[in-house]
Design an enzyme around this catalytic site. Sequence first.
Site, PDB file in Angstrom:
ATOM      1  CG  ASP A 103      37.957  30.118  37.958  1.00 22.85           C
ATOM      2  OD1 ASP A 103      37.639  31.731  39.197  1.00 22.85           O
ATOM      3  OD2 ASP A 103      38.398  30.753  37.100  1.00 22.85           O
TER       4      ASP A 103
HETATM    5  N1  URA Z   1      41.806  33.526  36.143  1.00 26.66           N
HETATM    6  C1  URA Z   1      41.288  32.598  35.803  1.00 26.66           C
HETATM    7  O1  URA Z   1      40.203  32.579  35.101  1.00 26.66           O
HETATM    8  N2  URA Z   1      40.666  31.751  37.046  1.00 26.66           N
HETATM    9  C2  URA Z   1      41.056  31.412  38.101  1.00 26.66           C
HETATM   10  O2  URA Z   1      40.768  30.213  39.297  1.00 26.66           O
HETATM   11  C3  URA Z   1      42.534  32.038  38.529  1.00 26.66           C
HETATM   12  C4  URA Z   1      43.117  33.091  37.222  1.00 26.66           C
END
Ligand code: URA
Length: 235
Positions: A103
């Site tokens: 993310d």
């Molecule tokens: N899980 C999440 O919620 N976000 C990420 O970036 C990676 C794993």
Amino acid sequence: MELERILRSQGFGSRPQSRALICSGRVTVEGNLCLDPSAEFTPEGLNFEVDDLILEFRKFAYLMLNKPARYECSHKPKYHASVYSLLPDFLLVRGVQAVGRLDEDTTGLLLFSDDGQFIHTYTSPKKKIPKVYEVTVKHPVDEFQIAALLEGVQLNDEPQPVAATGCDLQSERVLRLTVTAGKYHLVKRMVAAAGNRVEGLNRISIGGLHLPSNLPVGAWTWLEKTDQERLSFRP
Ligand code: URA
């Protein structure tokens, strides 16, 4: 292999562009200036320089980035800069791709490669490669939350509960969570389903490969043979 073909394979543009680099005296091979685009070299293990870039021939590119927050894992980011803007041109020309996505606000270990098989292996849910995240949460973690994460939490849109394979409390609000799936917002959704909320997420390892403590945020480095061996090692 001809030098101009070697340069092309390493991301220095088309054959005419590679030839122009060589003819303008910007390329040295094993420490010697080489002005002949047709000069033959064995590519394996070849050391060469283009301007101030010191490189070794690599059939495939494998690298890791210490991803900063506020970067998107997309070639066409919507709100922030792209993680690809942190890589040099020759890697982009080679076509390296992020191995999975983090993310925008997640930091830490992100792999890239131009080897399709490698990308497939490390993104395939079937391979169940463990990924460890350091998770900072809003509320103090209790034993019920840890038990729920280890036993499995039910997520919307998922037919089966999803369980962490490891969950260690580092401090009142920091967990080390190991997951093997690679679903969208997985850790955030799991933690929410267990009754807490993620405030910070940092990926610290994939397989047996840890983010090196000396790799600055925003910097990348090659995955050398030993790193690749660690990656496929299941701790
Ligand atoms: N899980 C999440 O919620 N976000 C990420 O970036 C990676 C794993």
